[in-house]
Design an enzyme around this catalytic site. Structure first.
Site, PDB file in Angstrom:
ATOM      1  N   THR A 123      -2.273   6.268  12.110  1.00 53.78           N
ATOM      2  CA  THR A 123      -2.935   4.569  12.156  1.00 53.78           C
ATOM      3  C   THR A 123      -3.846   4.463  13.607  1.00 53.78           C
ATOM      4  O   THR A 123      -2.880   5.054  14.453  1.00 53.78           O
ATOM      5  CB  THR A 123      -2.051   3.722  11.890  1.00 53.78           C
ATOM      6  OG1 THR A 123      -1.677   4.171  10.455  1.00 53.78           O
ATOM      7  CG2 THR A 123      -2.678   2.409  11.634  1.00 53.78           C
ATOM      8  N   ARG A 153       4.841   3.263   1.665  1.00 46.29           N
ATOM      9  CA  ARG A 153       5.589   2.946   2.215  1.00 46.29           C
ATOM     10  C   ARG A 153       7.162   3.201   1.991  1.00 46.29           C
ATOM     11  O   ARG A 153       7.226   3.802   1.662  1.00 46.29           O
ATOM     12  CB  ARG A 153       6.386   1.653   0.610  1.00 46.29           C
ATOM     13  CG  ARG A 153       4.598   0.852   0.346  1.00 46.29           C
ATOM     14  CD  ARG A 153       4.722   0.103  -0.525  1.00 46.29           C
ATOM     15  NE  ARG A 153       5.162   0.934  -1.719  1.00 46.29           N
ATOM     16  CZ  ARG A 153       5.589   0.354  -3.166  1.00 46.29           C
ATOM     17  NH1 ARG A 153       6.050  -0.539  -3.498  1.00 46.29           N
ATOM     18  NH2 ARG A 153       5.583   2.125  -4.033  1.00 46.29           N
ATOM     19  N   CYS A 262       5.401   0.101  11.213  1.00 47.10           N
ATOM     20  CA  CYS A 262       4.338   0.173  11.003  1.00 47.10           C
ATOM     21  C   CYS A 262       3.740  -1.771  11.227  1.00 47.10           C
ATOM     22  O   CYS A 262       2.511  -1.904  11.769  1.00 47.10           O
ATOM     23  CB  CYS A 262       3.936   0.336   9.937  1.00 47.10           C
ATOM     24  SG  CYS A 262       3.990   2.233   9.084  1.00 47.10           S
ATOM     25  N   LYS A 265       3.362  -3.532  14.680  1.00 48.26           N
ATOM     26  CA  LYS A 265       2.343  -2.780  15.802  1.00 48.26           C
ATOM     27  C   LYS A 265       1.312  -2.110  15.346  1.00 48.26           C
ATOM     28  O   LYS A 265       0.020  -2.849  16.306  1.00 48.26           O
ATOM     29  CB  LYS A 265       3.320  -1.458  16.284  1.00 48.26           C
ATOM     30  CG  LYS A 265       2.824   0.247  15.025  1.00 48.26           C
ATOM     31  CD  LYS A 265       2.975   1.124  15.850  1.00 48.26           C
ATOM     32  CE  LYS A 265       2.433   2.694  14.552  1.00 48.26           C
ATOM     33  NZ  LYS A 265       0.907   2.852  14.131  1.00 48.26           N
TER      34      LYS A 265
HETATM   35  C1  UDX Z   1       4.289  -0.468   5.107  1.00 45.63           C
HETATM   36  C2  UDX Z   1       2.906  -0.798   3.781  1.00 45.63           C
HETATM   37  O1  UDX Z   1       3.306  -1.207   3.395  1.00 45.63           O
HETATM   38  C3  UDX Z   1       1.956   0.356   3.926  1.00 45.63           C
HETATM   39  O2  UDX Z   1       1.707   0.835   2.907  1.00 45.63           O
HETATM   40  C4  UDX Z   1       2.037   0.838   5.283  1.00 45.63           C
HETATM   41  O3  UDX Z   1       2.019   2.103   4.929  1.00 45.63           O
HETATM   42  C5  UDX Z   1       3.321   1.862   6.654  1.00 45.63           C
HETATM   43  O4  UDX Z   1       3.385  -0.247   6.640  1.00 45.63           O
HETATM   44  P1  UDX Z   1       6.551  -0.286   5.229  1.00 45.63           P
HETATM   45  O5  UDX Z   1       6.391  -0.249   6.490  1.00 45.63           O
HETATM   46  O6  UDX Z   1       6.866   0.940   4.412  1.00 45.63           O
HETATM   47  O7  UDX Z   1       5.200   0.159   4.380  1.00 45.63           O
HETATM   48  O8  UDX Z   1       7.462  -2.302   4.378  1.00 45.63           O
HETATM   49  P2  UDX Z   1       6.444  -2.729   3.317  1.00 45.63           P
HETATM   50  O9  UDX Z   1       7.090  -2.498   2.450  1.00 45.63           O
HETATM   51  O10 UDX Z   1       5.617  -2.859   3.787  1.00 45.63           O
HETATM   52  O11 UDX Z   1       7.449  -4.243   4.784  1.00 45.63           O
HETATM   53  C6  UDX Z   1       7.037  -4.414   5.476  1.00 45.63           C
HETATM   54  C7  UDX Z   1       8.132  -5.617   6.239  1.00 45.63           C
HETATM   55  O12 UDX Z   1       7.666  -6.887   5.105  1.00 45.63           O
HETATM   56  C8  UDX Z   1       9.665  -5.315   5.736  1.00 45.63           C
HETATM   57  O13 UDX Z   1      10.424  -5.748   6.845  1.00 45.63           O
HETATM   58  C9  UDX Z   1      10.000  -6.308   4.823  1.00 45.63           C
HETATM   59  O14 UDX Z   1      11.419  -6.993   5.073  1.00 45.63           O
HETATM   60  C10 UDX Z   1       8.945  -7.696   4.514  1.00 45.63           C
HETATM   61  N1  UDX Z   1       8.514  -8.007   3.969  1.00 45.63           N
HETATM   62  C11 UDX Z   1       7.771  -7.088   2.651  1.00 45.63           C
HETATM   63  C12 UDX Z   1       8.743  -9.532   3.543  1.00 45.63           C
HETATM   64  O15 UDX Z   1       9.521  -9.784   4.768  1.00 45.63           O
HETATM   65  N2  UDX Z   1       8.256 -10.179   2.662  1.00 45.63           N
HETATM   66  C13 UDX Z   1       7.773  -9.387   1.815  1.00 45.63           C
HETATM   67  O16 UDX Z   1       7.756  -9.785   0.230  1.00 45.63           O
HETATM   68  C14 UDX Z   1       7.251  -8.226   1.505  1.00 45.63           C
END
Ligand code: UDX
Length: 438
Positions: A123, A153, A262, A265
């Site tokens: 990214t 994810r 991700c 940042k």
């Molecule tokens: C994210 C993107 O979803 C993904 O497409 C990208 O490639 C990388 O960044 P990821 O970091 O694995 O993926 O986590 P994600 O499932 O998106 O969750 C991010 C954060 O949001 C987590 O801390 C999660 O606990 C929080 N979250 C998620 C919430 O607080 N509430 C929600 O409803 C969903």
């Protein structure tokens, strides 16, 4: 002839991509400057936890299609090179540090065979790919650069890589698209949407998607604040608005907010880049998204203070969860660990249990106490916090555990525990955005 693929950078993204490409039948070499990591991966050891990935790594190593090396020159014969190195936040600002991408692409361009395609997956701030493409062509005019953002994810990395919900390719010519169509032929056969874009758009898709997701989470956390003030229940509200298909139920989980390597940042780097481009007003709202997110951490600490009469000194706080989300041992910018550290700094004695992230959490915060089980963690606790929604925590029987704590107070930072069950078992139950039944 089957394409030979190199994957530069064997972090989370790189290892997953390398193993998945090998499972599609390609010959793949993963390259990393860290020889320890290369030795581990070559021995089939995954340096982090990701469901299904270690098994896939072992299987693909055994076929001989997947190898690892710390020498970039070992990638010379490859037809396609995926750049998967990290772009962390710079130490003194909001921007992304693209030096690893720059360095690896320049080094690679000097050894890559003519006619091969370099494909950025990291990214990066918009504009990086065009700049790098010019540099590469100066080194060897027979090379090309495309951008192919990754949306996997954590916790679903293998599934998301093998079956992405869309493929976005930023290309400058048909030849590059043709090669990428060959790489992703299986997905195309399965009907995965294919989006051809120019280089800047392909870079923007990734940060726009992550900013949107972050916005959804902060939106519902803002609603949680209003629900607390008005005596409403954010979980009911989220459920109700989510039935509108234009809104949907996903990413409306109110709680302590987003973390990880991700979302935080990426949205900061996006703001920094838009400012450089003179479009900072357009992303002003992301500042508020970030602020709401960090406020959720502060709000849960307020709940802790309220329940302990603002006296945290010497209190034992049990924390369930350290990872930034379940099914991961990643603690980068983990809201759970941040909260743990802040509570400890306020004088409490914090004990943490996480099913998978104990080692990574201990490395990051060695001064916190870590327990080997839920039971050990909760024993003698003055208050319990549920901060990462592992399935294992949802099956805790509150009737059984009430006898081991000093004070039966549970604060659910993820809105995933069954409030009625906990209350019926005699616990004081709190959650963010659910003030109505306190
Ligand atoms: C994210 C993107 O979803 C993904 O497409 C990208 O490639 C990388 O960044 P990821 O970091 O694995 O993926 O986590 P994600 O499932 O998106 O969750 C991010 C954060 O949001 C987590 O801390 C999660 O606990 C929080 N979250 C998620 C919430 O607080 N509430 C929600 O409803 C969903």
């Amino acid at each position: 002839m089957t394409l030979r693929i190199s994957v530069i950078g064997t972090g989370y993204l790189g290892v997953t991509h390398a193993a998945c490409m090998a499972s599609l039948g390609f010959t793949v070499i993963g390259i990393d400057i860290d020889p320890t990591k290369i030795a581990q991966l070559s021995a089939g050891i995954l340096p982090f936890y990701e469901p299904g990935l270690e098994d896939l790594l072992k299987t693909e190593l055994a076929t001989g299609r997947l190898t690892f090396s710390s020498q970039i020159s070992d990638a010379t014969d490859c037809d396609v090179h995926f750049i998967c190195v990290g772009t962390p936040q710079v130490k003194d600002g909001l921007a992304a540090d693209v030096s690893y991408v720059h360095n690896s692409i320049r080094t690679l361009a000097a050894v890559a065979k003519s006619g091969s395609l370099l494909v950025g997956k990291s990214t990066v701030p918009v504009g990086t790919a065009e700049r790098l493409r010019k540099e590469i062509l100066e080194i060897n005019p027979e090379l090309d650069l495309a951008w192919n953002p990754e949306f996997l994810r954590e916790g679903f990395a293998v599934e998301d890589t093998l079956h992405p919900n869309r493929l976005v390719v930023g290309v400058v010519n048909d030849q590059a698209e043709h090669i990428l169509r060959e790489v992703y032929a299986k997905n195309l056969g399965e009907g995965t949407p294919w989006i051809r874009a120019d280089l800047p758009t392909s870079e923007l898709v990734k940060v726009a998607a992550n900013s949107f997701l972050a916005t959804k989470i902060s939106f519902i956390n803002a609603m949680a604040e209003v629900c607390e003030a008005a005596g409403g229940d954010v979980t009911v509200l989220a459920d109700a608005i989510g039935y509108d298909p234009r809104i949907g139920h996903k990413f409306l989980g109110a709680g302590i907010g987003f973390g990880g390597g991700c979302l935080p940042k990426d949205l900061r780097a996006f703001m920094a880049r838009s400012k450089e481009l003179g479009a900072d007003r357009a992303l002003d709202f992301l500042r508020e998204i970030d602020a709401i997110n960090l406020r959720a951490r502060a709000r849960i600490i307020d709940l802790v203070r309220r329940d302990l009469s603002d006296d945290l000194l010497g209190k034992k706080i049990a924390i369930l969860g350290a990872a930034f989300k379940p099914d991961s041992d990643d603690v980068r910018d983990s809201p759970a660990l941040d909260i743990a550290a802040q509570i400890q700094a306020a004088g409490a004695s914090v004990t943490i249990y996480d099913p998978k992230a104990m080692d990574s959490a201990r490395k990051r915060f060695p001064a916190l106490t870590y327990s080997a089980s839920i039971k050990e963690c909760m024993t003698g606790a003055d208050l319990v916090l549920h901060l990462t929604e592992w399935k294992e925590f949802q099956s805790i029987d509150p009737r059984e555990y009430i006898s081991i704590v000093r004070n039966p107070i549970m604060i659910d930072g993820r809105n995933k525990l069954n409030r009625e069950e906990w209350q019926a078992a005699g616990w004081t139950f709190r959650a963010l955005g659910r003030s109505s039944k306190y």
